[in-house]
Design an enzyme around this catalytic site. Structure first.
Site, PDB file in Angstrom:
ATOM      1  N   ASP A   1       0.818  -1.208   0.000  1.00  0.00           N
ATOM      2  CA  ASP A   1       0.000   0.000   0.000  1.00  0.00           C
ATOM      3  C   ASP A   1       0.856   1.265   0.000  1.00  0.00           C
ATOM      4  OD1 ASP A   1      -2.502  -1.138  -0.184  1.00  0.00           O
ATOM      5  OD2 ASP A   1      -2.843  -1.191   1.976  1.00  0.00           O
TER       6      ASP A   1
ATOM      7  N   ARG B   1      -5.012   6.797  -1.703  1.00  0.00           N
ATOM      8  CA  ARG B   1      -3.548   6.824  -1.603  1.00  0.00           C
ATOM      9  C   ARG B   1      -2.918   7.618  -2.748  1.00  0.00           C
ATOM     10  NH1 ARG B   1      -2.703   3.924   2.741  1.00  0.00           N
ATOM     11  NH2 ARG B   1      -4.036   2.115   3.125  1.00  0.00           N
TER      12      ARG B   1
END
Length: 191
Positions: free
Chosen positions: A81, A153
């Site tokens: 991530d 993100r």
């Protein structure tokens, strides 16, 4: 009933950490548990290996200005991530950074490997995609209009990239940031 302290999120902390490193700012983040098993806490030793001046103690994680980033090889298998924000850090590092082990990042909210490569390239980055990561040659970025692909993100990574870029960066689609970090812009703008 019971009392429990919930530790901070290393995944969210990655963005202000990189922001401080690439802008040469001092930063202290408290509330992170040094013994936590969160995979994304690997961001700290990776940034240290790249040359960031980061100290970790019982009082928090402290970024000191002055570290010069250099390219390294990063296997992101346990913390993919963080790929978008580490791609940003790699842009501001001298030399080449090779990111591997992040093939699953292609199956997140967007294809994060392709998306971050495309948007950072618009900002002047030199990035090549691989099946499971990126090869990034460090160079200065410049501001432009970037897209976030409805991915929280991507919003945070591109916003951080813009902090150290020359000129103005416009990040479209920022509302999705509330998925994981509602106060992101309140926390990041002081950097």
């Amino acid at each position: 009933g019971f009392e429990c302290t919930i530790p901070g999120d290393y995944s969210g902390a990655a963005f202000p950490l990189v922001a401080a490193v690439i802008t040469g700012s001092a930063l202290t983040i408290t509330g992170l548990d040094n013994n936590d098993i969160q995979g994304d806490k690997a961001i700290i030793p990776v940034l240290q290996r790249m040359g960031a001046l980061i100290d970790v103690n019982t009082h928090g994680v402290h970024v000191r200005p002055g570290g010069d980033l250099h390219g390294i090889d990063i296997n992101m298998n346990g913390f993919m991530d963080a790929l978008p924000i580490l791609a940003v850090a790699a842009c501001y590092a001298k030399g080449v950074t090779r990111i591997t082990g992040a093939g699953m990042a292609r199956h997140k909210e967007c294809d994060r490997i392709q998306a971050i490569a495309m948007e950072l390239t618009k900002m002047g980055a030199c990035i090549d995609e691989t099946n499971d990561g990126l090869i990034v040659e460090g160079r200065a970025l410049h501001g432009c209009v970037v897209e976030t692909y409805h991915d929280h993100r991507m919003v945070m990574a591109l916003s951080v990239a813009g902090l150290a870029a020359a000129g103005t960066t416009t990040v479209n689609g920022i509302d999705i940031v509330t998925k994981s970090y509602q106060r992101f812009f309140d926390d990041i703008l002081p950097c």
